[in-house]
Design a protein around this motif. Structure first.
Motif, PDB file in Angstrom:
ATOM      1  N   LEU A  98     -27.986   4.006 -20.817  1.00  0.00           N
ATOM      2  CA  LEU A  98     -28.248   5.108 -19.898  1.00  0.00           C
ATOM      3  C   LEU A  98     -27.354   6.304 -20.207  1.00  0.00           C
ATOM      4  CD1 LEU A  98     -28.617   3.122 -16.550  1.00  0.00           C
ATOM      5  CD2 LEU A  98     -30.439   4.303 -17.779  1.00  0.00           C
ATOM      6  N   LEU A  99     -26.098   6.034 -20.553  1.00  0.00           N
ATOM      7  CA  LEU A  99     -25.182   7.121 -20.905  1.00  0.00           C
ATOM      8  C   LEU A  99     -25.641   7.841 -22.171  1.00  0.00           C
ATOM      9  CD1 LEU A  99     -21.695   5.458 -20.221  1.00  0.00           C
ATOM     10  CD2 LEU A  99     -22.789   7.281 -18.897  1.00  0.00           C
ATOM     11  N   LYS A 100     -26.112   7.077 -23.151  1.00  0.00           N
ATOM     12  CA  LYS A 100     -26.589   7.689 -24.391  1.00  0.00           C
ATOM     13  C   LYS A 100     -27.824   8.552 -24.135  1.00  0.00           C
ATOM     14  CE  LYS A 100     -26.468   5.694 -28.360  1.00  0.00           C
ATOM     15  NZ  LYS A 100     -26.665   4.804 -29.515  1.00  0.00           N
ATOM     16  N   MET A 101     -28.728   8.065 -23.303  1.00  0.00           N
ATOM     17  CA  MET A 101     -29.949   8.811 -23.026  1.00  0.00           C
ATOM     18  C   MET A 101     -29.680  10.087 -22.251  1.00  0.00           C
ATOM     19  SD  MET A 101     -32.912   6.083 -22.099  1.00  0.00           S
ATOM     20  CE  MET A 101     -34.039   7.444 -21.874  1.00  0.00           C
ATOM     21  N   SER A 102     -28.697  10.047 -21.345  1.00  0.00           N
ATOM     22  CA  SER A 102     -28.440  11.199 -20.485  1.00  0.00           C
ATOM     23  C   SER A 102     -27.523  12.221 -21.123  1.00  0.00           C
ATOM     24  CB  SER A 102     -27.838  10.735 -19.156  1.00  0.00           C
ATOM     25  OG  SER A 102     -26.611  10.053 -19.380  1.00  0.00           O
ATOM     26  N   ASN A 103     -27.025  11.904 -22.335  1.00  0.00           N
ATOM     27  CA  ASN A 103     -26.091  12.815 -23.016  1.00  0.00           C
ATOM     28  C   ASN A 103     -24.931  13.207 -22.104  1.00  0.00           C
ATOM     29  OD1 ASN A 103     -27.696  12.795 -25.308  1.00  0.00           O
ATOM     30  ND2 ASN A 103     -28.861  14.600 -24.655  1.00  0.00           N
ATOM     31  N   VAL A 104     -24.321  12.189 -21.478  1.00  0.00           N
ATOM     32  CA  VAL A 104     -23.231  12.428 -20.529  1.00  0.00           C
ATOM     33  C   VAL A 104     -22.135  13.253 -21.206  1.00  0.00           C
ATOM     34  CG1 VAL A 104     -22.074  10.256 -21.109  1.00  0.00           C
ATOM     35  CG2 VAL A 104     -21.660  11.313 -18.900  1.00  0.00           C
ATOM     36  N   PRO A 105     -21.623  14.282 -20.529  1.00  0.00           N
ATOM     37  CA  PRO A 105     -20.647  15.164 -21.176  1.00  0.00           C
ATOM     38  C   PRO A 105     -19.238  14.573 -21.277  1.00  0.00           C
ATOM     39  CG  PRO A 105     -21.041  15.862 -18.922  1.00  0.00           C
ATOM     40  CD  PRO A 105     -22.020  14.766 -19.208  1.00  0.00           C
ATOM     41  N   SER A 106     -19.017  13.402 -20.681  1.00  0.00           N
ATOM     42  CA  SER A 106     -17.684  12.799 -20.716  1.00  0.00           C
ATOM     43  C   SER A 106     -17.624  11.666 -21.736  1.00  0.00           C
ATOM     44  CB  SER A 106     -17.301  12.262 -19.329  1.00  0.00           C
ATOM     45  OG  SER A 106     -16.077  11.553 -19.393  1.00  0.00           O
ATOM     46  N   PRO A 107     -17.127  11.946 -22.950  1.00  0.00           N
ATOM     47  CA  PRO A 107     -17.042  10.874 -23.949  1.00  0.00           C
ATOM     48  C   PRO A 107     -16.080   9.766 -23.532  1.00  0.00           C
ATOM     49  CG  PRO A 107     -15.891  12.832 -24.712  1.00  0.00           C
ATOM     50  CD  PRO A 107     -16.637  13.231 -23.475  1.00  0.00           C
ATOM     51  N   ALA A 108     -15.121  10.083 -22.656  1.00  0.00           N
ATOM     52  CA  ALA A 108     -14.159   9.072 -22.206  1.00  0.00           C
ATOM     53  C   ALA A 108     -14.869   7.954 -21.448  1.00  0.00           C
ATOM     54  CB  ALA A 108     -13.088   9.716 -21.329  1.00  0.00           C
ATOM     55  N   LEU A 109     -15.886   8.317 -20.672  1.00  0.00           N
ATOM     56  CA  LEU A 109     -16.634   7.312 -19.915  1.00  0.00           C
ATOM     57  C   LEU A 109     -17.368   6.372 -20.858  1.00  0.00           C
ATOM     58  CD1 LEU A 109     -17.612   6.202 -17.225  1.00  0.00           C
ATOM     59  CD2 LEU A 109     -19.424   7.939 -17.224  1.00  0.00           C
ATOM     60  N   TYR A 110     -17.997   6.940 -21.882  1.00  0.00           N
ATOM     61  CA  TYR A 110     -18.698   6.106 -22.866  1.00  0.00           C
ATOM     62  C   TYR A 110     -17.712   5.221 -23.620  1.00  0.00           C
ATOM     63  CZ  TYR A 110     -21.911   4.689 -26.544  1.00  0.00           C
ATOM     64  OH  TYR A 110     -22.674   3.946 -27.393  1.00  0.00           O
ATOM     65  N   GLU A 111     -16.561   5.776 -23.998  1.00  0.00           N
ATOM     66  CA  GLU A 111     -15.550   5.014 -24.737  1.00  0.00           C
ATOM     67  C   GLU A 111     -15.039   3.842 -23.905  1.00  0.00           C
ATOM     68  OE1 GLU A 111     -14.090   5.292 -27.967  1.00  0.00           O
ATOM     69  OE2 GLU A 111     -16.003   6.345 -28.217  1.00  0.00           O
ATOM     70  N   ALA A 112     -14.773   4.088 -22.622  1.00  0.00           N
ATOM     71  CA  ALA A 112     -14.278   3.012 -21.758  1.00  0.00           C
ATOM     72  C   ALA A 112     -15.321   1.912 -21.630  1.00  0.00           C
ATOM     73  CB  ALA A 112     -13.926   3.576 -20.384  1.00  0.00           C
ATOM     74  N   ASN A 113     -16.579   2.308 -21.394  1.00  0.00           N
ATOM     75  CA  ASN A 113     -17.643   1.315 -21.260  1.00  0.00           C
ATOM     76  C   ASN A 113     -17.854   0.559 -22.564  1.00  0.00           C
ATOM     77  OD1 ASN A 113     -20.078   0.325 -19.542  1.00  0.00           O
ATOM     78  ND2 ASN A 113     -21.002   0.918 -21.487  1.00  0.00           N
ATOM     79  N   LYS A 114     -17.632   1.246 -23.697  1.00  0.00           N
ATOM     80  CA  LYS A 114     -17.817   0.615 -25.008  1.00  0.00           C
ATOM     81  C   LYS A 114     -16.941  -0.619 -25.166  1.00  0.00           C
ATOM     82  CE  LYS A 114     -16.044   2.584 -28.729  1.00  0.00           C
ATOM     83  NZ  LYS A 114     -15.872   3.532 -29.861  1.00  0.00           N
ATOM     84  N   TYR A 115     -15.683  -0.503 -24.770  1.00  0.00           N
ATOM     85  CA  TYR A 115     -14.763  -1.627 -24.928  1.00  0.00           C
ATOM     86  C   TYR A 115     -14.973  -2.695 -23.857  1.00  0.00           C
ATOM     87  CZ  TYR A 115     -12.375   1.048 -28.507  1.00  0.00           C
ATOM     88  OH  TYR A 115     -12.087   1.738 -29.667  1.00  0.00           O
ATOM     89  N   ILE A 116     -15.284  -2.255 -22.645  1.00  0.00           N
ATOM     90  CA  ILE A 116     -15.604  -3.234 -21.601  1.00  0.00           C
ATOM     91  C   ILE A 116     -16.843  -4.024 -21.997  1.00  0.00           C
ATOM     92  CG2 ILE A 116     -16.311  -3.522 -19.197  1.00  0.00           C
ATOM     93  CD1 ILE A 116     -14.709  -0.989 -18.550  1.00  0.00           C
ATOM     94  N   ASN A 117     -17.840  -3.318 -22.534  1.00  0.00           N
ATOM     95  CA  ASN A 117     -19.076  -3.960 -22.972  1.00  0.00           C
ATOM     96  C   ASN A 117     -18.807  -5.017 -24.036  1.00  0.00           C
ATOM     97  OD1 ASN A 117     -21.913  -4.339 -23.319  1.00  0.00           O
ATOM     98  ND2 ASN A 117     -21.891  -2.923 -25.043  1.00  0.00           N
ATOM     99  N   LEU A 118     -17.896  -4.720 -24.962  1.00  0.00           N
ATOM    100  CA  LEU A 118     -17.571  -5.679 -26.023  1.00  0.00           C
ATOM    101  C   LEU A 118     -16.933  -6.935 -25.443  1.00  0.00           C
ATOM    102  CD1 LEU A 118     -17.530  -6.149 -29.101  1.00  0.00           C
ATOM    103  CD2 LEU A 118     -15.214  -5.172 -29.106  1.00  0.00           C
ATOM    104  N   VAL A 119     -15.993  -6.762 -24.511  1.00  0.00           N
ATOM    105  CA  VAL A 119     -15.336  -7.912 -23.877  1.00  0.00           C
ATOM    106  C   VAL A 119     -16.349  -8.749 -23.111  1.00  0.00           C
ATOM    107  CG1 VAL A 119     -13.654  -8.607 -22.128  1.00  0.00           C
ATOM    108  CG2 VAL A 119     -13.093  -6.771 -23.734  1.00  0.00           C
ATOM    109  N   MET A 120     -17.211  -8.087 -22.341  1.00  0.00           N
ATOM    110  CA  MET A 120     -18.210  -8.799 -21.556  1.00  0.00           C
ATOM    111  C   MET A 120     -19.229  -9.496 -22.456  1.00  0.00           C
ATOM    112  SD  MET A 120     -17.361  -8.575 -18.474  1.00  0.00           S
ATOM    113  CE  MET A 120     -16.287  -7.626 -17.410  1.00  0.00           C
ATOM    114  N   TYR A 121     -19.503  -8.898 -23.607  1.00  0.00           N
ATOM    115  CA  TYR A 121     -20.436  -9.510 -24.552  1.00  0.00           C
ATOM    116  C   TYR A 121     -19.898 -10.865 -25.007  1.00  0.00           C
ATOM    117  CZ  TYR A 121     -24.358  -9.139 -27.839  1.00  0.00           C
ATOM    118  OH  TYR A 121     -25.543  -9.324 -28.491  1.00  0.00           O
TER     119      TYR A 121
END
Length: 244
Positions: free
Chosen positions: A149-172
């Motif tokens: 959803l963040l990628k599709m919406s082109n969210v202007p905060s890269p920090a939010l995507y970066e934080a979710n990226k690492y959380i996503n990896l741990v949860m994976y």
């Protein structure tokens, strides 16, 4: 059980209609091909939150189920399997009726496997605990869906995507790879390879291959982008891959 599954299909149909009324980011509205995908992902997100937390609660509330994966039973687990079966049926119909089968064929394969396996569990009453363990993956899917959803919406905060990226990896690792590895080990060691056991084992091994493929895509996309081949030029409008 049929009524429960049918009721779940209706619930997700209602959520789909609700998603139509929600505001959409400008990046989605400006690309008509993304509108269906955005709505579909919102419904997927709702299922992940509900089913993931439900699976965690079921195992936390009745930890003794883990000692009898083949014949353990709980009302909560049964309801959860019916609920998720309804979601997979709804999502399959949504993909087909909106002419997204070609771009979302991976989902159709995954859903066909899940529906057939869950129906066999509901009919026999066996291996329900295994299904609850598999549905822990929905906790991981919460963050995976947020990522898309963040990628599709082109969210202007890269920090939010970066934080979710690492959380996503741990949860994976914690909620997708670990339960899948444990169940694969359990089925290969303890479950007779005949009848329902053979069918579920084959499904599980095919799912193993799919999960490893998706994990490879995730690593390339978020952590090793230089290894991606041609993805920068790909128009993803309307596509619904498990990993983009």
């Amino acid at each position: 059980s049929a009524a429960l599954v049918g009721g779940s299909v209706a619930i997700f149909g209602a959520l789909r209609r609700l998603a139509l009324a929600l505001p959409q980011p400008a990046a989605v509205r400006s690309r008509p091909g993304r509108v269906w995908r955005w709505r579909n992902l919102l419904v997927s997100f709702a299922h992940s939150v509900l089913a993931g937390l439900w699976a965690v609660f079921s195992l936390w509330h009745s930890p003794e189920l883990l000692s009898d994966i083949q014949d353990g039973y709980s009302v909560s687990g049964h309801l959860l399997v019916c609920f998720s079966s309804g979601y997979f049926i709804h999502d399959t119909l949504d993909i087909i009726f909106n002419h997204q089968s070609r771009s979302s064929w991976e989902y159709l394969v995954h859903h066909a496997m899940a529906i057939s396996a869950f129906v066999s569990l509901i009919l026999t009453g066996r291996f329900l605990v295994a299904a609850v363990l598999l549905l822990l993956v929905e906790v991981s899917n919460i963050f995976l869906t947020v990522r898309m959803l963040l990628k599709m919406s082109n969210v202007p905060s890269p920090a939010l995507y970066e934080a979710n990226k690492y959380i996503n990896l741990v949860m994976y690792f914690a909620f997708r790879l670990a339960p899948q590895a444990y169940l694969t080990w359990y089925f290969l060691r303890y479950v007779e390879v005949q009848g329902q056991g053979a069918f579920l084992t084959a499904n599980l091994l095919l799912l193993d291959a799919m999960i490893l493929m998706y994990f490879s895509r995730l690593l390339r996309s978020d952590f090793f982008p230089s290894l991606r081949k041609g993805s920068a030029e790909r128009d993803v409008d309307g596509e619904k891959f498990l990993i983009d």
